[in-house]
Design a protein around this motif. Sequence first.
Motif, PDB file in Angstrom:
ATOM      1  N   ARG A  42       0.839  -1.200   0.000  1.00  0.00           N
ATOM      2  CA  ARG A  42       0.000   0.000   0.000  1.00  0.00           C
ATOM      3  C   ARG A  42       0.872   1.247   0.000  1.00  0.00           C
ATOM      4  O   ARG A  42       2.083   1.178   0.247  1.00  0.00           O
ATOM      5  CB  ARG A  42      -0.923   0.017   1.223  1.00  0.00           C
ATOM      6  N   ASP A  43       0.249   2.379  -0.274  1.00  0.00           N
ATOM      7  CA  ASP A  43       0.939   3.665  -0.213  1.00  0.00           C
ATOM      8  C   ASP A  43       1.121   4.064   1.247  1.00  0.00           C
ATOM      9  O   ASP A  43       0.243   3.840   2.085  1.00  0.00           O
ATOM     10  CB  ASP A  43       0.118   4.759  -0.911  1.00  0.00           C
ATOM     11  N   THR A  44       2.272   4.643   1.561  1.00  0.00           N
ATOM     12  CA  THR A  44       2.485   5.140   2.912  1.00  0.00           C
ATOM     13  C   THR A  44       3.695   6.059   2.923  1.00  0.00           C
ATOM     14  O   THR A  44       4.384   6.233   1.910  1.00  0.00           O
ATOM     15  CB  THR A  44       2.708   3.982   3.918  1.00  0.00           C
ATOM     16  N   HIS A  45       3.971   6.644   4.066  1.00  0.00           N
ATOM     17  CA  HIS A  45       5.188   7.427   4.270  1.00  0.00           C
ATOM     18  C   HIS A  45       5.800   6.978   5.578  1.00  0.00           C
ATOM     19  O   HIS A  45       5.191   7.103   6.639  1.00  0.00           O
ATOM     20  CB  HIS A  45       4.879   8.926   4.314  1.00  0.00           C
ATOM     21  N   ILE A  46       7.002   6.417   5.511  1.00  0.00           N
ATOM     22  CA  ILE A  46       7.647   5.859   6.697  1.00  0.00           C
ATOM     23  C   ILE A  46       9.153   5.996   6.556  1.00  0.00           C
ATOM     24  O   ILE A  46       9.686   5.922   5.446  1.00  0.00           O
ATOM     25  CB  ILE A  46       7.232   4.380   6.881  1.00  0.00           C
ATOM     26  N   ASP A  47       9.835   6.242   7.670  1.00  0.00           N
ATOM     27  CA  ASP A  47      11.295   6.393   7.676  1.00  0.00           C
ATOM     28  C   ASP A  47      11.747   7.444   6.657  1.00  0.00           C
ATOM     29  O   ASP A  47      12.739   7.263   5.947  1.00  0.00           O
ATOM     30  CB  ASP A  47      11.984   5.054   7.387  1.00  0.00           C
ATOM     31  N   ASP A  48      10.989   8.531   6.589  1.00  0.00           N
ATOM     32  CA  ASP A  48      11.295   9.650   5.680  1.00  0.00           C
ATOM     33  C   ASP A  48      11.261   9.237   4.210  1.00  0.00           C
ATOM     34  O   ASP A  48      11.895   9.872   3.360  1.00  0.00           O
ATOM     35  CB  ASP A  48      12.664  10.265   6.005  1.00  0.00           C
ATOM     36  N   LYS A  49      10.520   8.176   3.916  1.00  0.00           N
ATOM     37  CA  LYS A  49      10.420   7.705   2.526  1.00  0.00           C
ATOM     38  C   LYS A  49       8.969   7.622   2.102  1.00  0.00           C
ATOM     39  O   LYS A  49       8.121   7.099   2.830  1.00  0.00           O
ATOM     40  CB  LYS A  49      11.091   6.328   2.380  1.00  0.00           C
ATOM     41  N   THR A  50       8.699   8.150   0.913  1.00  0.00           N
ATOM     42  CA  THR A  50       7.368   8.019   0.335  1.00  0.00           C
ATOM     43  C   THR A  50       7.328   6.720  -0.457  1.00  0.00           C
ATOM     44  O   THR A  50       8.146   6.496  -1.345  1.00  0.00           O
ATOM     45  CB  THR A  50       7.054   9.206  -0.589  1.00  0.00           C
ATOM     46  N   ILE A  51       6.387   5.865  -0.123  1.00  0.00           N
ATOM     47  CA  ILE A  51       6.315   4.530  -0.716  1.00  0.00           C
ATOM     48  C   ILE A  51       4.973   4.356  -1.410  1.00  0.00           C
ATOM     49  O   ILE A  51       3.925   4.727  -0.859  1.00  0.00           O
ATOM     50  CB  ILE A  51       6.502   3.446   0.369  1.00  0.00           C
ATOM     51  N   ARG A  52       5.010   3.795  -2.619  1.00  0.00           N
ATOM     52  CA  ARG A  52       3.792   3.509  -3.376  1.00  0.00           C
ATOM     53  C   ARG A  52       3.583   2.001  -3.456  1.00  0.00           C
ATOM     54  O   ARG A  52       4.553   1.236  -3.455  1.00  0.00           O
ATOM     55  CB  ARG A  52       3.888   4.084  -4.802  1.00  0.00           C
ATOM     56  N   ALA A  53       2.338   1.602  -3.516  1.00  0.00           N
ATOM     57  CA  ALA A  53       2.035   0.172  -3.657  1.00  0.00           C
ATOM     58  C   ALA A  53       2.779  -0.391  -4.867  1.00  0.00           C
ATOM     59  O   ALA A  53       2.757   0.200  -5.942  1.00  0.00           O
ATOM     60  CB  ALA A  53       0.533  -0.039  -3.810  1.00  0.00           C
ATOM     61  N   GLY A  54       3.440  -1.513  -4.677  1.00  0.00           N
ATOM     62  CA  GLY A  54       4.196  -2.133  -5.764  1.00  0.00           C
ATOM     63  C   GLY A  54       5.661  -1.774  -5.773  1.00  0.00           C
ATOM     64  O   GLY A  54       6.457  -2.422  -6.481  1.00  0.00           O
ATOM     65  N   ASP A  55       6.068  -0.768  -4.996  1.00  0.00           N
ATOM     66  CA  ASP A  55       7.494  -0.418  -4.903  1.00  0.00           C
ATOM     67  C   ASP A  55       8.275  -1.575  -4.285  1.00  0.00           C
ATOM     68  O   ASP A  55       7.758  -2.336  -3.463  1.00  0.00           O
ATOM     69  CB  ASP A  55       7.691   0.823  -4.022  1.00  0.00           C
ATOM     70  N   ILE A  56       9.548  -1.682  -4.660  1.00  0.00           N
ATOM     71  CA  ILE A  56      10.452  -2.644  -4.042  1.00  0.00           C
ATOM     72  C   ILE A  56      11.106  -1.973  -2.839  1.00  0.00           C
ATOM     73  O   ILE A  56      11.547  -0.830  -2.923  1.00  0.00           O
ATOM     74  CB  ILE A  56      11.537  -3.117  -5.028  1.00  0.00           C
ATOM     75  N   MET A  57      11.150  -2.677  -1.713  1.00  0.00           N
ATOM     76  CA  MET A  57      11.712  -2.112  -0.493  1.00  0.00           C
ATOM     77  C   MET A  57      12.831  -2.998   0.044  1.00  0.00           C
ATOM     78  O   MET A  57      12.725  -4.222   0.011  1.00  0.00           O
ATOM     79  CB  MET A  57      10.637  -1.985   0.596  1.00  0.00           C
ATOM     80  N   GLY A  58      13.877  -2.365   0.556  1.00  0.00           N
ATOM     81  CA  GLY A  58      14.913  -3.063   1.300  1.00  0.00           C
ATOM     82  C   GLY A  58      14.679  -2.764   2.773  1.00  0.00           C
ATOM     83  O   GLY A  58      14.931  -1.648   3.226  1.00  0.00           O
ATOM     84  N   VAL A  59      14.166  -3.735   3.498  1.00  0.00           N
ATOM     85  CA  VAL A  59      13.807  -3.536   4.897  1.00  0.00           C
ATOM     86  C   VAL A  59      14.964  -3.992   5.782  1.00  0.00           C
ATOM     87  O   VAL A  59      15.339  -5.169   5.778  1.00  0.00           O
ATOM     88  CB  VAL A  59      12.535  -4.330   5.261  1.00  0.00           C
ATOM     89  N   GLY A  60      15.539  -3.049   6.537  1.00  0.00           N
ATOM     90  CA  GLY A  60      16.657  -3.368   7.415  1.00  0.00           C
ATOM     91  C   GLY A  60      16.203  -3.820   8.780  1.00  0.00           C
ATOM     92  O   GLY A  60      15.014  -4.047   9.016  1.00  0.00           O
TER      93      GLY A  60
END
Length: 556
Positions: free
Chosen positions: A462-480
């Motif tokens: 889903r779309d969100t804003h977390i850890d100073d990053k704007t994220i859109r559904a379908g984005d690839i994320m590297g979760v530390g």
Amino acid sequence: MSTNTIDASLCAKMFLAGAKNLESKKEWINELNVFPVPDGDTGTNMTLTIMSAAREVAAMEDITMESFAKAVSSGSLRGARGNSGVILSQLLRGFTKVIREEKEITPAVLAASLQKAVETAYKAVMKPKEGTILTVARGGAERAVQMLEENPDTSLAEMIEEVVRRSEEVLEQTPEMLPVLKEAGVVDSGGQGLLQVLKGAADAFAGKEIDYSIEGAHTGGSAMAASSVQAPAEADIKFGYCTEFIIMLEKEYTEKTEREFKEFLESIGDSIVVVSDDGIVKVHVHTNEPGVAITRALTYGSLTRMKIDNMREEHHEKVIKDAERQAAAQKAAPVELKETGFISVSIGDGIGDIFRDLGVDYLIEGGQTMNPSTEDMLKAIEQVPAKNIFILPNNKNIILAANQAQSLTKDKNIIVIPTKTIPQGITAVINYVPEKTPEENAAVMEEEIARVKTGQLTYAVRDTHIDDKTIRAGDIMGVGDHAILSVGRDIDSVALETVKLMADDETELISIYYGEDMKEEEAAELRDKIEAQHPDCDVELNFGGQPIYYYIISAE
């Protein structure tokens, strides 16, 4: 509502209504997960936890406050999954500690029960954090106590309504207590789950029409029947009847009694699990003589939740494999326990093979998409023939369930190593030294896993804003380990940036575990890119086979 007391029957209805209301909202609660990863499972974990107890309550016929309290406490304790589920089970455990001594619940008893629930749950969490389910529970309990102090004649209807209102008010304040909630624009998911339980219970008290039926209540649908424990061998079915039941103890049941009962079951079958807690004993055995097992059990008390399946007819392949693998392990086990054993939570065929190669005795399937329950842990512990058993949760959301299993085990020394990721679990096993004591090994393992940094590549749901990053559904994320490190549209680019942020001058080894959605040649290309980016590091490539996560990468 005219009544100012709650008897056992009404209490059971309120509990079942709360459980059903939570179940109906579980997907919505899952979506409140701060990180937009496809494994946000707070709603699922809390539902599985409370439903474990709800099935036991729904199957009861002559309900007393004491029997209801035992069913809720034991059922939720052993069915607890994930941090939110474990905390919910502790809230229920604390609540039932008070009501089990009463014939009816009055406003004073309700206030005391809510207080005890909060006290018990806070004690169970090593570092309680405000802005969570704990805070919501405390808000409701404090309001109940306050109402009695202000007016000793407060009615139950007024108290229940006000407890729900105050809990909801505190829930709405959770984003102000936890910045990460505020940034993501959500309230605490565990707190929301608890609120739904309270709302369902309040509806039942108010007399609203509710369907109280619980799926699996009369078919023995227990966590025991759905265990995901795996052992390393297979064999043909020798004992054809999977037999399960619960003994409601009516006579003294000591450790000696339990040992003798287990020995008897071993003489007529295998794949034996006997778990006792608070006046009940849950039993599972594969045997050709289910009637004999039941007859022996009746000497200890009355039976409920009896279930006998003919495994030869049903051909449930996974159940058969797991049960007979366990039987093979038991058969090979010497009478004298070995010194040390390992239980590890694992995801993916490749990662499972790695743990087995490192000497792990039993694997519990789970982790990201399905957190194992306390019952799963207890069953694994029962099957490992060792005096000292290390448990590797390999997920921060499973550590509490492992700790709970540890506290319920009396006949073996259980050491929970707080591994939060698969790479940490692998590092822990690698650093085990047989010549050292369990305590020395635990100290070394904890020291070594602290050096492991982990990044996990997945997609946003889903779309969100977390850890100073704007994220859109379908984005690839590297979760530390503590935050989202990288976001983009390309898997390799995100992986490279994630590794770059994880690695430092002291990094010597980078390990890549590629998931079920990645091809080996794609993973090899990423390895080559990482080697070029970090020429001073050794880079290893392994097949993990894990779902959901394209890559799990560690730097140490």
